[in-house]
Scaffold this active site. Sequence first.
Site, PDB file in Angstrom:
ATOM      1  N   PRO A   4       0.830  -1.213   0.000  1.00  0.00           N
ATOM      2  CA  PRO A   4       0.000   0.000   0.000  1.00  0.00           C
ATOM      3  C   PRO A   4       0.861   1.258   0.000  1.00  0.00           C
ATOM      4  O   PRO A   4       1.908   1.309   0.662  1.00  0.00           O
ATOM      5  CB  PRO A   4      -0.798  -0.122   1.305  1.00  0.00           C
ATOM      6  CG  PRO A   4      -0.790  -1.575   1.628  1.00  0.00           C
ATOM      7  CD  PRO A   4       0.521  -2.096   1.126  1.00  0.00           C
ATOM      8  N   GLU A   5       0.420   2.256  -0.728  1.00  0.00           N
ATOM      9  CA  GLU A   5       1.141   3.528  -0.757  1.00  0.00           C
ATOM     10  C   GLU A   5       0.599   4.435   0.347  1.00  0.00           C
ATOM     11  O   GLU A   5      -0.384   4.123   1.028  1.00  0.00           O
ATOM     12  CB  GLU A   5       1.044   4.156  -2.142  1.00  0.00           C
ATOM     13  CG  GLU A   5       1.548   3.199  -3.220  1.00  0.00           C
ATOM     14  CD  GLU A   5       2.106   3.875  -4.450  1.00  0.00           C
ATOM     15  OE1 GLU A   5       2.457   5.055  -4.404  1.00  0.00           O
ATOM     16  OE2 GLU A   5       2.208   3.194  -5.492  1.00  0.00           O
TER      17      GLU A   5
ATOM     18  N   LYS B  13       4.365   5.278   5.097  1.00  0.00           N
ATOM     19  CA  LYS B  13       3.681   3.988   5.056  1.00  0.00           C
ATOM     20  C   LYS B  13       3.525   3.376   6.452  1.00  0.00           C
ATOM     21  O   LYS B  13       3.278   2.181   6.581  1.00  0.00           O
ATOM     22  CB  LYS B  13       4.449   3.035   4.134  1.00  0.00           C
ATOM     23  CG  LYS B  13       4.528   3.540   2.693  1.00  0.00           C
ATOM     24  CD  LYS B  13       5.265   2.571   1.789  1.00  0.00           C
ATOM     25  CE  LYS B  13       5.343   3.110   0.367  1.00  0.00           C
ATOM     26  NZ  LYS B  13       5.992   2.156  -0.560  1.00  0.00           N
TER      27      LYS B  13
ATOM     28  N   ARG C  57      13.859   9.204  10.939  1.00  0.00           N
ATOM     29  CA  ARG C  57      14.558   8.602   9.799  1.00  0.00           C
ATOM     30  C   ARG C  57      13.712   8.572   8.528  1.00  0.00           C
ATOM     31  O   ARG C  57      14.153   8.047   7.501  1.00  0.00           O
ATOM     32  CB  ARG C  57      15.035   7.201  10.150  1.00  0.00           C
ATOM     33  CG  ARG C  57      13.967   6.170  10.412  1.00  0.00           C
ATOM     34  CD  ARG C  57      14.605   4.793  10.609  1.00  0.00           C
ATOM     35  NE  ARG C  57      13.626   3.751  10.840  1.00  0.00           N
ATOM     36  CZ  ARG C  57      13.328   3.249  12.035  1.00  0.00           C
ATOM     37  NH1 ARG C  57      13.944   3.719  13.112  1.00  0.00           N
ATOM     38  NH2 ARG C  57      12.431   2.297  12.154  1.00  0.00           N
TER      39      ARG C  57
ATOM     40  N   ASN D 275       5.447   2.714  -5.880  1.00  0.00           N
ATOM     41  CA  ASN D 275       5.790   2.499  -7.273  1.00  0.00           C
ATOM     42  C   ASN D 275       4.833   3.174  -8.257  1.00  0.00           C
ATOM     43  O   ASN D 275       5.246   3.672  -9.303  1.00  0.00           O
ATOM     44  CB  ASN D 275       5.839   0.986  -7.557  1.00  0.00           C
ATOM     45  CG  ASN D 275       6.924   0.642  -8.550  1.00  0.00           C
ATOM     46  OD1 ASN D 275       7.607   1.523  -9.060  1.00  0.00           O
ATOM     47  ND2 ASN D 275       7.082  -0.629  -8.836  1.00  0.00           N
TER      48      ASN D 275
ATOM     49  N   ARG E 299      12.884  -2.913  -7.963  1.00  0.00           N
ATOM     50  CA  ARG E 299      11.485  -2.552  -8.158  1.00  0.00           C
ATOM     51  C   ARG E 299      11.237  -2.295  -9.644  1.00  0.00           C
ATOM     52  O   ARG E 299      12.092  -1.749 -10.358  1.00  0.00           O
ATOM     53  CB  ARG E 299      11.111  -1.286  -7.368  1.00  0.00           C
ATOM     54  CG  ARG E 299      11.265  -1.430  -5.870  1.00  0.00           C
ATOM     55  CD  ARG E 299      10.355  -2.476  -5.263  1.00  0.00           C
ATOM     56  NE  ARG E 299       8.951  -2.179  -5.479  1.00  0.00           N
ATOM     57  CZ  ARG E 299       8.213  -1.405  -4.666  1.00  0.00           C
ATOM     58  NH1 ARG E 299       8.777  -0.865  -3.589  1.00  0.00           N
ATOM     59  NH2 ARG E 299       6.934  -1.197  -4.914  1.00  0.00           N
TER      60      ARG E 299
END
Length: 270
Positions: free
Chosen positions: A2-3, A52, A126, A167, A259
């Site tokens: 999931p984005e 995310k 981070r 992506n 990817r």
Amino acid sequence: MPEGHTLHRLAKLHDQRFAGGQVRVSSPQGRFAEGAALLDGRVLTRAEAWGKHLLHHYDSGVTLHIHLGLYGKFTESAVPMDDPVGEVRMRLIGGGRTGELRGTDLRGPAACEILLEPEVTALTARLGPDPLRRDADPDRAWDRIRRSQRPIGALLMDQKILAGVGNVYRAEVLFRHGISPDRPGTQLSYEEWQGIWSDLVDLMKVGVRRGKIVVVRPEHDHGAPAYAKDKPRTYVYRRAGDPCRLCGTTVLHSVLDARNLFWCPTCQPR
């Protein structure tokens, strides 16, 4: 995976349904039993997302951190809930501020863990700026991009540089701005970066509001269907070998940092 818009949508839903009241938390699967015991009967004060990552903050000072990964999924339900089916890592039931009981089951997350405040601070420190957060500073990401020889297609997916972009948004926003994914960060102009950031903010807000990715402009939304049933119509993502919606050139595919990468060599010249 999931984005970021999916996690922000979940955070908004959980904040509306569960925050402000006591919740019952259990782990039918057993793998989160100790963590569930720390949360059970406590007040969920708020839910938020950062990239995310989904964060549930509790009145005891601890935070539930969830990363869905490739297979994680929440299933929302009315109460009383049916007996758990499958490997339910966590079950949460509560009424929030309204008192209307609802429940949700979490299956298959990459992370479901209890964090203390210093650990939450370390986690968010981070991560790069999130286009969906009001406190995001896009210049933090730009400062790293402009000094990097890595391709912009890789930089946009690096969660330490930019949080929440996956992506689909990576491929589509680069196409929308005519930028080759192979272009080094050092060759991107500040104006181009501002355009990418602004577009991501707008596109991902639509994703939160509508619960799906919408990236094709209305004037281009014709011709070839989506790459799969119930998936978004895209310019290039998952369209390798098909003609570009704008120029008809064959959409190309390669692999970058493990990817899949998609682009149009005419609309996004090197």
